[in-house]
Design an enzyme around this catalytic site. Sequence first.
Site, PDB file in Angstrom:
ATOM      1  N   LYS A 178      -2.193   4.685  -4.815  1.00 43.43           N
ATOM      2  CA  LYS A 178      -3.118   3.649  -4.321  1.00 43.43           C
ATOM      3  C   LYS A 178      -3.814   4.146  -3.062  1.00 43.43           C
ATOM      4  O   LYS A 178      -5.028   3.987  -2.904  1.00 43.43           O
ATOM      5  CB  LYS A 178      -2.353   2.337  -4.055  1.00 43.43           C
ATOM      6  N   GLN A 218       3.694  -4.092  -2.065  1.00 36.63           N
ATOM      7  CA  GLN A 218       4.174  -3.560  -3.337  1.00 36.63           C
ATOM      8  C   GLN A 218       5.425  -4.312  -3.784  1.00 36.63           C
ATOM      9  O   GLN A 218       6.360  -4.513  -3.012  1.00 36.63           O
ATOM     10  CB  GLN A 218       4.466  -2.049  -3.180  1.00 36.63           C
ATOM     11  N   ASP A 269      -4.345  -8.386  -4.944  1.00 32.51           N
ATOM     12  CA  ASP A 269      -3.593  -8.472  -6.205  1.00 32.51           C
ATOM     13  C   ASP A 269      -3.973  -9.722  -6.996  1.00 32.51           C
ATOM     14  O   ASP A 269      -3.754  -9.782  -8.209  1.00 32.51           O
ATOM     15  CB  ASP A 269      -2.090  -8.584  -5.901  1.00 32.51           C
TER      16      ASP A 269
END
Length: 303
Positions: free
Chosen positions: A55, A99, A122
């Site tokens: 990422k 995460q 997200d």
Amino acid sequence: MTEAKIIDGKAFAKRIRERVAKEVSILKENYDLVPSLTVVLVGDDPASKVYVTSKGKQSSEAGMGSNTIHLDENVSEQDLLDLIKKLNNDTSVNGILVQLPLPKHIDEANVISAINPDKDVDGFHTVNVGRLWTGAKSPIPCTPFGCLQMLRETLGDLTGKRALVLSRSNIVGKPMAALLLSENCTVTIAHSSTADLADRCREADILIAAVGRPQMILGDWIKPGATVIDVGINRIDAPEKGNNKDGSLKSRLVGDVNFDEAKLNASYITPVPGGVGPMTIANLLRNTLIAACRQKGLAEPNL
Ligand code: GUN
């Protein structure tokens, strides 16, 4: 019998990353704005570390600001919440991603709801879940949106298709169902307690598999001509590849679908690796770019 055509997620993802990078350079040039993503990793889970590294690398390659904050496995929930508050208040941070999974002593729902919904790249915050299900503008969860992009590009209009989503997770199954519904599909969500699962799968024109069980979906579960999107990433022993130096068996990645069987029945299928996987980070970059534009009151690029 003709075999299914392979849906090339790597190629799709590359195109998205290139479009994002182009828009980022336009923002820099015209507004002196560099969209920036902060990723928070708690602990040392090896798979999470790999994802987080990718990422960071891919956001930098797209010309974005990229920052990874690595916290100790034993960090308190309060310290993590305090960090999120700081990032929420930092105007140079456009996107925040924590995460998952988090260590067991931390309540994931508390952490997600602490993120400013407008920085939630997200799309997991309950405000954004509500926006998604009601058709309002929202950051769209990256993996399911990647599945939808591939379906749209491959099949065109999805109206009237029967879709079966084999997952009820907040990350994949539920947002995937919302997206397919908004495309006028008839959607079934299946899970570990679904009766006659094979028969339910056989009814599906579109089958999305995200159960995390290696090669569980067999060829004869696939409706002839169906499109199969395999979200699973499972590591299994690969005796055919021989041994590692320490004597253990080498391994390989497989999806939730038995690919070799399913490709004989399906019209289109995503491989593992190289299918859905690369789309997730590409869409994270897209969400970060869009979040930056919204926060600065700029027109959103049409990606
Ligand atoms: N863990 C596995 N997939 C994801 C994802 O898409 N976002 C976050 N934050 N964590 C994950």
